[in-house]
Design an enzyme around this catalytic site. Structure first.
Site, PDB file in Angstrom:
ATOM      1  N   LYS A  70      38.887 -14.282  40.193  1.00 26.20           N
ATOM      2  CA  LYS A  70      38.442 -12.975  39.681  1.00 26.20           C
ATOM      3  C   LYS A  70      38.815 -11.885  40.689  1.00 26.20           C
ATOM      4  O   LYS A  70      38.876 -12.165  41.888  1.00 26.20           O
ATOM      5  CB  LYS A  70      36.909 -12.959  39.533  1.00 26.20           C
ATOM      6  CG  LYS A  70      36.363 -13.743  38.358  1.00 26.20           C
ATOM      7  CD  LYS A  70      34.846 -13.596  38.303  1.00 26.20           C
ATOM      8  CE  LYS A  70      34.236 -14.401  37.175  1.00 26.20           C
ATOM      9  NZ  LYS A  70      34.642 -13.987  35.838  1.00 26.20           N
ATOM     10  N   ARG A 129      31.972 -23.032  29.714  1.00 25.37           N
ATOM     11  CA  ARG A 129      32.081 -23.875  28.522  1.00 25.37           C
ATOM     12  C   ARG A 129      32.379 -25.325  28.900  1.00 25.37           C
ATOM     13  O   ARG A 129      32.030 -26.242  28.152  1.00 25.37           O
ATOM     14  CB  ARG A 129      33.172 -23.307  27.595  1.00 25.37           C
ATOM     15  CG  ARG A 129      34.533 -23.210  28.229  1.00 25.37           C
ATOM     16  CD  ARG A 129      35.500 -22.319  27.448  1.00 25.37           C
ATOM     17  NE  ARG A 129      35.196 -20.891  27.622  1.00 25.37           N
ATOM     18  CZ  ARG A 129      35.842 -19.894  27.012  1.00 25.37           C
ATOM     19  NH1 ARG A 129      36.820 -20.152  26.192  1.00 25.37           N
ATOM     20  NH2 ARG A 129      35.499 -18.646  27.248  1.00 25.37           N
TER      21      ARG A 129
HETATM   22  N1  BES Z   1      30.843 -15.894  34.119  1.00 27.00           N
HETATM   23  C1  BES Z   1      31.917 -15.328  33.377  1.00 27.00           C
HETATM   24  C2  BES Z   1      31.446 -14.401  32.256  1.00 27.00           C
HETATM   25  C3  BES Z   1      30.725 -13.138  32.669  1.00 27.00           C
HETATM   26  C4  BES Z   1      31.416 -11.949  32.790  1.00 27.00           C
HETATM   27  C5  BES Z   1      29.361 -13.137  32.865  1.00 27.00           C
HETATM   28  C6  BES Z   1      30.742 -10.792  33.128  1.00 27.00           C
HETATM   29  C7  BES Z   1      28.696 -11.982  33.221  1.00 27.00           C
HETATM   30  C8  BES Z   1      29.374 -10.803  33.346  1.00 27.00           C
HETATM   31  C9  BES Z   1      32.768 -16.435  32.718  1.00 27.00           C
HETATM   32  O1  BES Z   1      32.819 -17.635  33.404  1.00 27.00           O
HETATM   33  C10 BES Z   1      34.180 -15.930  32.624  1.00 27.00           C
HETATM   34  O2  BES Z   1      34.733 -15.620  33.627  1.00 27.00           O
HETATM   35  N2  BES Z   1      34.675 -15.833  31.397  1.00 27.00           N
HETATM   36  C11 BES Z   1      35.990 -15.350  31.167  1.00 27.00           C
HETATM   37  C12 BES Z   1      36.591 -16.176  30.045  1.00 27.00           C
HETATM   38  C13 BES Z   1      38.061 -15.912  29.828  1.00 27.00           C
HETATM   39  C14 BES Z   1      38.858 -16.448  30.978  1.00 27.00           C
HETATM   40  C15 BES Z   1      38.468 -16.558  28.522  1.00 27.00           C
HETATM   41  C16 BES Z   1      35.889 -13.877  30.754  1.00 27.00           C
HETATM   42  O3  BES Z   1      34.958 -13.521  30.035  1.00 27.00           O
HETATM   43  O4  BES Z   1      36.738 -13.105  31.186  1.00 27.00           O
HETATM   44 ZN    ZN Z   2      34.301 -17.736  34.889  1.00 30.11          ZN
END
Ligand code: BES
Ligand code: ZN
Ligand code: ZN
Length: 500
Positions: free
Chosen positions: A274, A348
């Protein structure tokens, strides 16, 4: 940090506290005193509403106006909080959430190193308003001082109520407040202190004190048991993963509810790293697991006639030489293979193992709770959670349970048309779709693949609501909010009642 709340039937003028809170509503004629405020008004010799109006008070929700009691009450400060147009003069008709937020806002604005004890002369003479006032006040007094050298203990609260029959309602408020407080504390704890082993140890303490059954699988047991999702996500971290299973049983239960909460103690994204800003709040990525643990604690205290199982799949998602790589194929619990194209779609993966495993508990209802997607925040904002399900009645029943619990959740679809995006060139499934559109729903569709056959299932995406970055409001502080825990407790009750 848990605040304490006691009740008293003493008259308002005799209750000694650093401050006393009353409520004021609005009606056509201007400011009106809410139930509970009359004694304070009488002690002052009348004119309280006029004094507050002269100071500019309007009675709008969460507005707090302070005056001094000048020796006429045992409490030196009087704080009037607005509750809006809810029929303030009619006990019991005040909307519970307005009452919770107002009590929360008043206590939050008062609690400080100087004001340590707060009396509440608020609507509390029937069970519903007593529970709402007590819960709002307890939640509003939340304070997280673990890392502050100048930390102070949480405030002491006293609820004024003449009715003995509200005892049970107040006890329920204490249980719910303790659960929300536990979630907030766990979310606010830094990932250097809270990682899978320490989270599992915390769950062990709570299981012991609440009388819950507990089973903890460590990294060796997870590998031997075939939990490829939890192992895959956790393998890049020096802190190995855990799967915690908590159980509550009632002798008269005929039905079983299973909860599973995403427990990523820190989500760096893994090798699909990230950006720095997006990582700052990712200690909150275990908010789903914390909500499940806290709901189990509350259920053990409230004792509904139902069996409840709670799964906490816990892992730290880190990059490293042992981390899983984009294009790795993993085998999940139950045998489904998944091509991991994006290591940041990790929630997931850990949940899939827990969902698949839950088939062994023969659930009548299966609910997972997760800070799963940024797409949830784009779609619904930071205060409304998304609810998806494999059964429309279950989805609507959960939204209804949330509303009754005072939490904002909204129904979302699982469009079949999006499912093909999860087809993989090499494995049974890919963990992400090539297109970004409908990301919250795609994540839901991925999870649905792991729901045991014939099981009614719902998925709550709490990515936005779990952590609050803006200014505090109502009973919601900055940081961990405790989202979803009250809804989970309500769901357990509804499964017991045959309503869900
Ligand atoms: N933990 C994050 C989702 C999240 C984002 C929670 C902002 C709280 C605030 C999750 O693991 C994630 O990074 N999801 C990705 C999925 C994508 C790679 C398909 C996302 O939402 O960008
Ligand atoms: Zn994530
Ligand atoms: Zn995550």
């Amino acid at each position: 940090m848990t605040a304490t709340l006691q009740t008293t039937n003493s008259a308002a003028r005799d209750v000694s506290a650093d401050a006393i809170v009353i409520a004021v509503g609005q009606d056509a004629g201007g400011l009106v005193l809410a139930p509970g405020a009359q004694d304070v008004d009488a002690a002052l010799g009348g004119g309280l509403a006029a004094t507050l109006s002269a100071l500019g008070a309007t009675g709008k929700p969460e507005e707090v106006t302070r005056i001094v009691s000048a020796g006429k009450l045992a409490a030196p400060v009087i704080a009037a909080v607005g509750i809006g147009t809810a029929s303030a003069a009619e006990p019991g008709s005040t909307d519970a959430e307005i009452l919770r937020r107002s009590a929360g806002a008043a206590v939050r604005s008062l609690a400080s190193p100087k004001i340590r004890s707060i009396a509440l002369a608020l609507p509390a003479d029937d069970a519903a308003s007593a529970e709402a006032t007590a819960l709002g006040a307890l939640l509003g007094s939340y304070y997280f001082g673990r890392y502050r050298s100048d930390g102070h203990p949480a405030a002491e609260l006293t609820l004024l109520t003449s009715a003995a029959h509200v005892d049970q309602a107040v006890a329920r408020a204490r249980v719910l407040a303790a659960a929300v407080t536990l979630v907030r504390d766990l979310v606010n704890t830094s990932p250097s202190h809270l990682y899978p082993e320490t989270f599992a140890a915390e769950a062990g303490k709570i299981a012991a004190s609440s009388g819950l059954g507990i089973e903890v699988l460590d990294e060796t047991a997870l590998t031997a048991g075939g939990y490829g999702g939890i192992r895959g996500v956790g393998q890049g971290s020096v802190h190995p993963p855990r799967l915690v299973r908590l159980s509550y049983q009632h002798p008269d239960a005929s039905r079983t509810g299973v909860f599973a909460g995403k427990g990523i103690t820190f989500d760096s994204g893994g090798l699909s790293l990230k950006p720095p800003k997006a990582m700052e709040t990712m200690k909150s990525d275990m908010g789903g697991a914390a909500a499940v643990l806290a709901a189990m604690q509350a259920v053990a205290a409230l004792k509904p006639a139902v069996n409840v199982i709670g799964y906490l799949p816990l892992a730290e998602n880190m990059p490293g030489s042992r981390a899983q790589r984009p294009s790795d194929v993993i085998t999940m619990y139950g045998g489904t293979t998944v091509e991991v194209l994006n290591t940041d779609a990790e929630g997931r993966l850990v949940l899939a193992d827990a969902l698949a495993r839950s088939g062994e508990d023969a659930p009548d209802l299966l609910v997972d709770i997760a800070t799963l997607t940024g797409a949830q925040v784009v779609a619904l904002g930071t205060r409304v959670s998304g609810v998806m399900a494999n059964d429309d009645a279950v989805r609507d029943g959960i939204v209804d349970a949330a509303t009754r619990a005072g939490e904002a959740m909204w129904p979302m679809p699982l469009p079949q048309e999006l499912r093909k995006g999860l087809d993989s060139k090499v494995a049974d499934l890919a963990n992400v779709a090539p297109e970004r559109e409908g990301g919250m729903l795609v994540a839901g569709l991925f999870l649905r693949e792991f729901v045991p056959d014939g099981v009614r299932w719902a998925h709550l995406d709490i990515a936005g609501p779990a952590f609050h970055e803006g200014e505090p409001y109502g009973y919601t502080p900055k940081g961990g909010t405790g989202a979803a825990v009250r809804t989970l407790v309500q769901i357990a009750q509804d499964v017991a009642d045959g309503r869900l």
